[in-house]
Motif scaffolding. Structure first.
Motif, PDB file in Angstrom:
ATOM      1  N   TRP A 279       0.832  -1.202   0.000  1.00  0.00           N
ATOM      2  CA  TRP A 279       0.000   0.000   0.000  1.00  0.00           C
ATOM      3  C   TRP A 279       0.871   1.260   0.000  1.00  0.00           C
ATOM      4  CZ3 TRP A 279      -4.372  -1.033   4.155  1.00  0.00           C
ATOM      5  CH2 TRP A 279      -5.246  -2.009   3.659  1.00  0.00           C
ATOM      6  N   GLY A 280       2.130   1.119   0.461  1.00  0.00           N
ATOM      7  CA  GLY A 280       2.987   2.291   0.602  1.00  0.00           C
ATOM      8  C   GLY A 280       2.693   3.081   1.860  1.00  0.00           C
ATOM      9  N   GLU A 281       1.908   2.522   2.760  1.00  0.00           N
ATOM     10  CA  GLU A 281       1.566   3.140   4.039  1.00  0.00           C
ATOM     11  C   GLU A 281       1.046   2.037   4.968  1.00  0.00           C
ATOM     12  OE1 GLU A 281      -1.496   5.931   3.105  1.00  0.00           O
ATOM     13  OE2 GLU A 281      -2.966   4.389   2.608  1.00  0.00           O
ATOM     14  N   LYS A 282       0.638   2.404   6.162  1.00  0.00           N
ATOM     15  CA  LYS A 282       0.087   1.469   7.146  1.00  0.00           C
ATOM     16  C   LYS A 282       1.162   0.513   7.649  1.00  0.00           C
ATOM     17  CE  LYS A 282      -3.815   0.033   9.196  1.00  0.00           C
ATOM     18  NZ  LYS A 282      -4.583   0.862  10.118  1.00  0.00           N
ATOM     19  N   GLU A 283       1.753   0.861   8.795  1.00  0.00           N
ATOM     20  CA  GLU A 283       2.909   0.140   9.302  1.00  0.00           C
ATOM     21  C   GLU A 283       2.682  -0.401  10.715  1.00  0.00           C
ATOM     22  OE1 GLU A 283       6.377   2.572   9.153  1.00  0.00           O
ATOM     23  OE2 GLU A 283       6.063   3.217   7.078  1.00  0.00           O
ATOM     24  N   TRP A 284       3.460  -1.412  11.055  1.00  0.00           N
ATOM     25  CA  TRP A 284       3.551  -1.955  12.408  1.00  0.00           C
ATOM     26  C   TRP A 284       3.987  -0.834  13.362  1.00  0.00           C
ATOM     27  CZ3 TRP A 284       3.347  -6.014  15.827  1.00  0.00           C
ATOM     28  CH2 TRP A 284       4.316  -6.128  16.814  1.00  0.00           C
ATOM     29  N   ASN A 285       3.345  -0.765  14.548  1.00  0.00           N
ATOM     30  CA  ASN A 285       3.705   0.282  15.503  1.00  0.00           C
ATOM     31  C   ASN A 285       4.165  -0.274  16.845  1.00  0.00           C
ATOM     32  OD1 ASN A 285       1.335  -0.492  16.843  1.00  0.00           O
ATOM     33  ND2 ASN A 285       0.107   1.075  15.826  1.00  0.00           N
ATOM     34  N   GLY A 286       4.545  -1.567  16.858  1.00  0.00           N
ATOM     35  CA  GLY A 286       5.041  -2.176  18.085  1.00  0.00           C
ATOM     36  C   GLY A 286       6.544  -1.994  18.247  1.00  0.00           C
ATOM     37  N   ASP A 287       7.186  -2.920  18.975  1.00  0.00           N
ATOM     38  CA  ASP A 287       8.626  -2.846  19.216  1.00  0.00           C
ATOM     39  C   ASP A 287       9.403  -2.793  17.900  1.00  0.00           C
ATOM     40  OD1 ASP A 287       8.134  -2.950  21.876  1.00  0.00           O
ATOM     41  OD2 ASP A 287       8.808  -5.022  22.177  1.00  0.00           O
ATOM     42  N   TRP A 288      10.372  -1.890  17.837  1.00  0.00           N
ATOM     43  CA  TRP A 288      11.271  -1.692  16.700  1.00  0.00           C
ATOM     44  C   TRP A 288      10.572  -1.061  15.481  1.00  0.00           C
ATOM     45  CZ3 TRP A 288      16.116  -1.867  18.094  1.00  0.00           C
ATOM     46  CH2 TRP A 288      16.485  -2.662  19.202  1.00  0.00           C
ATOM     47  N   SER A 289       9.390  -0.496  15.710  1.00  0.00           N
ATOM     48  CA  SER A 289       8.742   0.273  14.648  1.00  0.00           C
ATOM     49  C   SER A 289       9.482   1.596  14.468  1.00  0.00           C
ATOM     50  CB  SER A 289       7.283   0.537  15.002  1.00  0.00           C
ATOM     51  OG  SER A 289       7.197   1.348  16.162  1.00  0.00           O
ATOM     52  N   ASP A 290       9.063   2.394  13.499  1.00  0.00           N
ATOM     53  CA  ASP A 290       9.768   3.641  13.193  1.00  0.00           C
ATOM     54  C   ASP A 290       9.880   4.569  14.402  1.00  0.00           C
ATOM     55  OD1 ASP A 290       9.975   2.718  10.641  1.00  0.00           O
ATOM     56  OD2 ASP A 290       8.780   4.295   9.698  1.00  0.00           O
ATOM     57  N   THR A 291       8.875   4.548  15.275  1.00  0.00           N
ATOM     58  CA  THR A 291       8.862   5.482  16.404  1.00  0.00           C
ATOM     59  C   THR A 291       9.219   4.816  17.725  1.00  0.00           C
ATOM     60  OG1 THR A 291       6.471   5.099  16.659  1.00  0.00           O
ATOM     61  CG2 THR A 291       7.150   6.966  15.283  1.00  0.00           C
ATOM     62  N   SER A 292       9.684   3.580  17.669  1.00  0.00           N
ATOM     63  CA  SER A 292      10.014   2.846  18.890  1.00  0.00           C
ATOM     64  C   SER A 292      11.243   3.434  19.582  1.00  0.00           C
ATOM     65  CB  SER A 292      10.262   1.368  18.570  1.00  0.00           C
ATOM     66  OG  SER A 292      10.752   0.677  19.702  1.00  0.00           O
ATOM     67  N   GLU A 293      11.172   3.546  20.914  1.00  0.00           N
ATOM     68  CA  GLU A 293      12.308   4.048  21.685  1.00  0.00           C
ATOM     69  C   GLU A 293      13.451   3.037  21.738  1.00  0.00           C
ATOM     70  OE1 GLU A 293      10.853   5.151  25.512  1.00  0.00           O
ATOM     71  OE2 GLU A 293       9.684   6.864  24.759  1.00  0.00           O
ATOM     72  N   LEU A 294      13.199   1.794  21.321  1.00  0.00           N
ATOM     73  CA  LEU A 294      14.252   0.784  21.329  1.00  0.00           C
ATOM     74  C   LEU A 294      15.408   1.154  20.411  1.00  0.00           C
ATOM     75  CD1 LEU A 294      12.064  -2.458  21.386  1.00  0.00           C
ATOM     76  CD2 LEU A 294      13.598  -1.656  23.190  1.00  0.00           C
ATOM     77  N   TRP A 295      15.153   1.993  19.416  1.00  0.00           N
ATOM     78  CA  TRP A 295      16.237   2.404  18.516  1.00  0.00           C
ATOM     79  C   TRP A 295      17.277   3.265  19.243  1.00  0.00           C
ATOM     80  CZ3 TRP A 295      17.085  -0.163  14.358  1.00  0.00           C
ATOM     81  CH2 TRP A 295      16.021  -0.776  13.662  1.00  0.00           C
ATOM     82  N   ASP A 296      16.909   3.808  20.414  1.00  0.00           N
ATOM     83  CA  ASP A 296      17.872   4.575  21.206  1.00  0.00           C
ATOM     84  C   ASP A 296      18.869   3.672  21.923  1.00  0.00           C
ATOM     85  OD1 ASP A 296      16.612   6.940  20.474  1.00  0.00           O
ATOM     86  OD2 ASP A 296      15.250   6.881  22.192  1.00  0.00           O
ATOM     87  N   THR A 297      18.615   2.343  21.908  1.00  0.00           N
ATOM     88  CA  THR A 297      19.475   1.411  22.642  1.00  0.00           C
ATOM     89  C   THR A 297      20.516   0.744  21.757  1.00  0.00           C
ATOM     90  OG1 THR A 297      18.024  -0.523  22.289  1.00  0.00           O
ATOM     91  CG2 THR A 297      17.510   0.930  24.161  1.00  0.00           C
ATOM     92  N   VAL A 298      20.553   1.065  20.477  1.00  0.00           N
ATOM     93  CA  VAL A 298      21.515   0.439  19.570  1.00  0.00           C
ATOM     94  C   VAL A 298      22.583   1.459  19.181  1.00  0.00           C
ATOM     95  CG1 VAL A 298      19.709  -1.093  18.680  1.00  0.00           C
ATOM     96  CG2 VAL A 298      20.252   1.003  17.435  1.00  0.00           C
ATOM     97  N   SER A 299      23.603   0.997  18.493  1.00  0.00           N
ATOM     98  CA  SER A 299      24.686   1.891  18.075  1.00  0.00           C
ATOM     99  C   SER A 299      24.175   2.927  17.080  1.00  0.00           C
ATOM    100  CB  SER A 299      25.814   1.083  17.434  1.00  0.00           C
ATOM    101  OG  SER A 299      25.388   0.534  16.188  1.00  0.00           O
ATOM    102  N   ASP A 300      24.875   4.053  17.042  1.00  0.00           N
ATOM    103  CA  ASP A 300      24.501   5.101  16.090  1.00  0.00           C
ATOM    104  C   ASP A 300      24.561   4.566  14.656  1.00  0.00           C
ATOM    105  OD1 ASP A 300      24.216   6.818  18.199  1.00  0.00           O
ATOM    106  OD2 ASP A 300      26.168   7.799  17.919  1.00  0.00           O
ATOM    107  N   GLU A 301      25.545   3.700  14.395  1.00  0.00           N
ATOM    108  CA  GLU A 301      25.697   3.152  13.042  1.00  0.00           C
ATOM    109  C   GLU A 301      24.481   2.317  12.650  1.00  0.00           C
ATOM    110  OE1 GLU A 301      28.684   0.161  10.531  1.00  0.00           O
ATOM    111  OE2 GLU A 301      29.142   0.720  12.606  1.00  0.00           O
ATOM    112  N   ASP A 302      24.037   1.431  13.549  1.00  0.00           N
ATOM    113  CA  ASP A 302      22.874   0.595  13.237  1.00  0.00           C
ATOM    114  C   ASP A 302      21.612   1.437  13.102  1.00  0.00           C
ATOM    115  OD1 ASP A 302      24.262  -1.759  13.142  1.00  0.00           O
ATOM    116  OD2 ASP A 302      23.828  -2.356  15.209  1.00  0.00           O
ATOM    117  N   ARG A 303      21.465   2.426  13.984  1.00  0.00           N
ATOM    118  CA  ARG A 303      20.268   3.274  13.920  1.00  0.00           C
ATOM    119  C   ARG A 303      20.234   4.062  12.618  1.00  0.00           C
ATOM    120  NH1 ARG A 303      20.747   5.224  18.463  1.00  0.00           N
ATOM    121  NH2 ARG A 303      21.851   7.164  17.969  1.00  0.00           N
TER     122      ARG A 303
END
Length: 492
Positions: A279-303
């Motif tokens: 569809w080009g839209e409509k995404e998962w919003n759970g863990d590791w989604s675009d807005t998940s705070e879990l991305w703050d726990t990985v290296s800058d390179e991976d993020r």
């Protein structure tokens, strides 16, 4: 992903595809350029018959459909701009997400993409309103010619649209596949492996994610390294509507699997899977989604490498959530090596066959005299240097080839096969019931009403007879049987 057994240049090979409906692209285009004309395809005319029953348009809306060429939709219409990408298009009003998810997966494999979608096509140089695409159809590559008249309403394509509004390779590819299927409406409902097969002629494996092997993420990693096509499907709505609403997923929907990534989060290794919604839209919003705070726990390179916060239909999730919230996954590749990581060169042989009522359609009852009238294939399996009982060394694909022109009208028989060990004293040629009357089959497959049945098996060195059949006798149908073997094998 083009099988080596086609390299002889025979008709139906990648270099010499069958001309679909007898249309020769080069000859037609040359004649049009000499006449300064624009192509109108009489075999797939710009009318409601070719549009078919797409279900979502009322009669009044159908009366408003206008077939226009890309140049009439955008003055700077282009075939491809800066290479093909899954972000070039989004789904329209036709319910063919399975096909579009497959296109998304195809864009990752440049050589295969260039084969299916010949890139030397343009709206500028030698333009005559004619285009062509190549598909693998039941054992042969076919070249499909179309005109570029697209169904629109208010100058907006009814089906696949260009996100930039001026790039048209995806809508034209869709039209070519609609022609193969019979109409746009005949593309409604399906699963990615059907299109994967038609894009590649490869072998596909299905995984029910609720029963997935513990090494699934490793299999997916190997599959992507092998340049496989990968897709997945979500559960139907009866799984629980609240689940889909809570996590932003779509039920009964096909997606492409576009990547895997191992990251370290707070000292823990996390296996991630990347999914794309056509569809080009409509995404998962759970863990590791675009807005998940879990991305703050990985290296800058991976993020920086993984995280792109945008509403483009693509998202990451950990493999455990993937197996929980998605129903099944399909992998299609020219070699089954991704399954066990073995680097061996699989041998491949493809044969056409047919069951004829009253002649060679004996059903699956091996104790019935009619059973032995089914087509038979002798397979000699030779020894591998390293092989132990239980190692999967043979893969069998049985693909039904319908006589029906319109995809939506095809009804598939329950199909399967039995495998017998051939006694050393058995004569050459077709075996009768008397030869194996005291033998039990070495293997008996499941019988399913499927377009294609694929099974991995372990066969010790020796000679076998493979008997493909329909479950019920006297069912007339054509089929293609493909046999992959790790060891050198002889097939008659």
């Amino acid at each position: 992903m083009v099988h080596s057994l086609y390299e002889d240049g025979r008709e139906g090979s990648p270099s010499n595809p069958v001309k679909f409906k007898g249309q020769d692209y080069e000859q037609l285009k040359e004649a049009l350029l000499n006449q300064e004309g624009m192509f109108e395809d009489e075999t797939f005319p710009a009318n409601l018959d070719s549009l078919g029953d797409i279900q979502v348009l009322t009669d009044e809306q159908l009366s408003e459909v206008e077939w226009l060429r890309p140049r009439e939709l955008h003055p700077d219409a282009a075939f491809i701009i800066d290479g093909a990408s899954r972000f070039d298009f989004h789904q329209g009003r036709v319910g063919n997400c399975w096909f579009l998810a497959s296109i998304g997966a195809l864009t990752f494999h440049k050589s295969l993409m260039a084969h299916v979608v010949p890139l030397n096509q343009s709206f500028k140089d030698n333009y005559a309103g004619i285009f062509h695409f190549k598909f693998w159809r039941f054992g042969k590559w076919v070249d499909v010619v179309i005109d570029d008249l697209l169904p629109t309403r208010d100058k907006v394509p009814v089906s696949v649209s260009s996100r930039s509004e001026k790039e048209f390779w995806a809508p034209l590819l869709e039209k070519a596949y609609a022609k193969v299927c019979g109409s746009y409406g005949d593309m409604i409902a399906g699963t990615p492996p059907e299109a994967f097969k038609d894009f590649s002629g490869g072998v596909h494996t299905n995984y029910k994610l609720s029963k997935s092997p513990p090494e699934l993420w490793d299999i997916m990693s190997r599959a992507l390294e092998c340049r496989s096509l990968m897709g997945c499907g979500s559960f139907s709505e009866d799984k629980g509507k609240d689940i889909f609403e809570r996590f932003g997923l779509v039920h009964s929907h096909a997606f492409a699997v576009t990547g895997v990534k191992l990251v370290e989060s707070e000292g823990n290794r996390v296996n991630l899977v990347r999914i794309w919604n056509p569809w080009g839209e409509k995404e998962w919003n759970g863990d590791w989604s675009d807005t998940s705070e879990l991305w703050d726990t990985v290296s800058d390179e991976d993020r920086d490498q993984c995280l792109k916060v945008r509403d483009d239909g693509e998202f990451w999730m950990k493999v455990e959530d993937f197996c929980t919230y998605f129903d099944e996954m399909d992998i299609c590749c020219d070699s089954p090596n991704f399954v066990d990581g073995d680097e061996c060169q699989w041998n491949c042989s493809l044969k056409d066959g047919r069951w004829e009522e009253g002649i060679s359609a004996g059903g699956c009852m091996s104790d019935a005299e009619e059973f032995w009238t089914n087509p038979q294939y002798r397979l000699k399996v030779k020894a591998l240097e390293e092989w132990s009982e239980g190692d999967k060394n043979v893969l069998l694909s049985l693909l039904q080839k319908p006589d029906e022109e319109y995809r939506s009208k095809v009804e598939y028989h329950h199909i399967g096969f039995l495998i017998y060990k051939v006694p050393s004293e058995a004569p050459k040629g077709h075996l009768s019931s008397s030869v194996l009357q005291y033998e039990e089959p070495v293997l008996m497959s499941d019988f399913e009403p499927a377009r294609e049945l694929i099974e991995f098996h372990s066969l010790a060195p020796g000679e076998y007879v493979i008997i493909p059949c329909t479950y019920d006798p006297n069912k007339t149908a054509s089929f293609v049987i493909t046999i992959y073997s790790k060891a050198e094998a002889e097939i008659e």
